[in-house]
Design a protein around this motif. Structure first.
Motif, PDB file in Angstrom:
ATOM      1  N   LEU A 129     -40.834  48.891 -26.214  1.00 43.04           N
ATOM      2  CA  LEU A 129     -41.782  49.333 -25.204  1.00 43.04           C
ATOM      3  C   LEU A 129     -43.190  48.947 -25.668  1.00 43.04           C
ATOM      4  N   LYS A 130     -43.780  47.950 -24.988  1.00 44.90           N
ATOM      5  CA  LYS A 130     -45.096  47.447 -25.397  1.00 44.90           C
ATOM      6  C   LYS A 130     -46.221  48.423 -25.080  1.00 44.90           C
ATOM      7  N   GLU A 131     -46.022  49.265 -24.093  1.00 43.55           N
ATOM      8  CA  GLU A 131     -46.941  50.347 -23.771  1.00 43.55           C
ATOM      9  C   GLU A 131     -46.145  51.429 -23.051  1.00 43.55           C
ATOM     10  N   GLY A 132     -46.665  52.640 -23.076  1.00 45.28           N
ATOM     11  CA  GLY A 132     -45.943  53.708 -22.386  1.00 45.28           C
ATOM     12  C   GLY A 132     -45.840  55.009 -23.154  1.00 45.28           C
ATOM     13  N   VAL A 133     -46.307  55.023 -24.416  1.00 48.04           N
ATOM     14  CA  VAL A 133     -46.245  56.255 -25.203  1.00 48.04           C
ATOM     15  C   VAL A 133     -47.585  56.987 -25.101  1.00 48.04           C
ATOM     16  N   ILE A 134     -47.536  58.245 -24.660  1.00 52.61           N
ATOM     17  CA  ILE A 134     -48.754  59.049 -24.539  1.00 52.61           C
ATOM     18  C   ILE A 134     -48.529  60.443 -25.115  1.00 52.61           C
ATOM     19  N   ILE A 135     -49.622  61.125 -25.381  1.00 52.93           N
ATOM     20  CA  ILE A 135     -49.610  62.568 -25.565  1.00 52.93           C
ATOM     21  C   ILE A 135     -50.106  63.141 -24.247  1.00 52.93           C
ATOM     22  N   ALA A 136     -49.271  63.880 -23.552  1.00 57.10           N
ATOM     23  CA  ALA A 136     -49.637  64.359 -22.223  1.00 57.10           C
ATOM     24  C   ALA A 136     -50.799  65.342 -22.308  1.00 57.10           C
ATOM     25  N   ASN A 137     -51.752  65.185 -21.390  1.00 60.92           N
ATOM     26  CA  ASN A 137     -52.856  66.142 -21.347  1.00 60.92           C
ATOM     27  C   ASN A 137     -52.364  67.509 -20.884  1.00 60.92           C
ATOM     28  N   ARG A 138     -53.124  68.538 -21.210  1.00 61.63           N
ATOM     29  CA  ARG A 138     -52.787  69.873 -20.693  1.00 61.63           C
ATOM     30  C   ARG A 138     -53.000  69.858 -19.187  1.00 61.63           C
ATOM     31  N   HIS A 139     -52.051  70.428 -18.463  1.00 67.37           N
ATOM     32  CA  HIS A 139     -52.172  70.405 -17.006  1.00 67.37           C
ATOM     33  C   HIS A 139     -51.465  71.604 -16.388  1.00 67.37           C
ATOM     34  N   ILE A 140     -51.912  71.950 -15.186  1.00 70.45           N
ATOM     35  CA  ILE A 140     -51.319  73.054 -14.435  1.00 70.45           C
ATOM     36  C   ILE A 140     -50.733  72.520 -13.142  1.00 70.45           C
ATOM     37  N   HIS A 141     -49.448  72.728 -12.943  1.00 63.87           N
ATOM     38  CA  HIS A 141     -48.799  72.394 -11.671  1.00 63.87           C
ATOM     39  C   HIS A 141     -49.053  73.536 -10.689  1.00 63.87           C
ATOM     40  N   MET A 142     -49.416  73.189  -9.467  1.00 66.87           N
ATOM     41  CA  MET A 142     -49.659  74.202  -8.444  1.00 66.87           C
ATOM     42  C   MET A 142     -49.124  73.745  -7.098  1.00 66.87           C
ATOM     43  N   THR A 143     -48.708  74.715  -6.306  1.00 62.65           N
ATOM     44  CA  THR A 143     -48.429  74.467  -4.896  1.00 62.65           C
ATOM     45  C   THR A 143     -49.767  74.438  -4.156  1.00 62.65           C
ATOM     46  N   PRO A 144     -49.815  73.853  -2.961  1.00 63.53           N
ATOM     47  CA  PRO A 144     -51.060  73.882  -2.184  1.00 63.53           C
ATOM     48  C   PRO A 144     -51.575  75.302  -1.952  1.00 63.53           C
ATOM     49  N   ALA A 145     -50.659  76.248  -1.723  1.00 61.02           N
ATOM     50  CA  ALA A 145     -51.075  77.634  -1.497  1.00 61.02           C
ATOM     51  C   ALA A 145     -51.726  78.228  -2.730  1.00 61.02           C
TER      52      ALA A 145
END
Length: 207
Positions: A129-145
């Motif tokens: 894999l020439k690119e594609g490795v990350i450390i995922a940022n902190r994130h919050i999944h939300m519904t539209p509501a």
């Protein structure tokens, strides 16, 4: 005097709390595969086997792979998440980079251009894999509501207060909004350990 100052700081923070508790989901190292790479690793025409539903259409698969970095040391049993994607992406923690001897950037999921490289080994083959490795940022999944209730929109960044035995504050947590999301903040194992957090623990958004 010092105690009065502390109380004022706490009061100021609490006045900016939005009110809703957000559940924590601790994200272990994992990989998303393209169909092409899936077939190289597991065989032509291969399809992932669902092990556990996650959110929306996403699921943890029974399949696992091995990662090999510049150190030639391996991390085995890295879980594959489905369904397949257009591009293969590996998400690891900073601690994992010390084993693999690679330096991936901290990125939102999907932003892999110019990211780190790694060798992925499956039971039927391997890919470089020439690119594609990350450390995922902190994130919050939300519904539209939930986003509307918290007065945020997709792509916004918020701060998050962590209470408990190791109280802390996470800055610049990305908000991601979609109809099929659960309301959940995702952090990696390093962040979870540093703040004493486990799956299902609650944190609070502050403005």
């Amino acid at each position: 005097m010092e105690q009065v100052l502390i109380e004022k700081i706490v009061q100021s923070v609490m006045e900016n709390v939005t009110g809703d508790d957000i559940k924590i989901g601790v994200s272990q190292r994992h990989i998303h595969l393209s169909q092409e790479d899936l077939e190289i690793l597991f065989g032509k025409g291969y399809e992932l086997t669902k092990l556990k539903p996650l959110m929306g259409k996403e699921f943890a698969a029974k399949e696992v792979v091995t990662l090999v970095g510049a150190s030639l040391k391996a991390i085995e049993n890295v879980r594959v998440l489905g369904p397949v994607r257009k591009q293969t992406q590996v998400e690891i923690s900073r601690t994992d980079t010390f084993v693999l001897k690679i330096s991936p950037p901290v990125r939102p999921s999907g932003d892999i251009k110019g990211s780190e490289r790694v060798v992925v080994v499956g039971p039927k083959g391997s890919i470089y894999l020439k690119e594609g490795v990350i450390i995922a940022n902190r994130h919050i999944h939300m519904t539209p509501a939930a986003a509307a209730k918290n007065d945020v929109k997709d792509g916004d960044y918020v701060d998050v207060m962590v209470e408990g035995i190791k109280p802390t504050k996470f800055y610049d947590v990305q908000v991601r909004v979609r109809d099929d999301f659960n309301v959940e903040m995702h952090i990696d194992t390093d962040d979870a350990n540093s703040a004493g957090l486990r799956n299902g623990d609650k944190v609070t958004i502050i403005k």
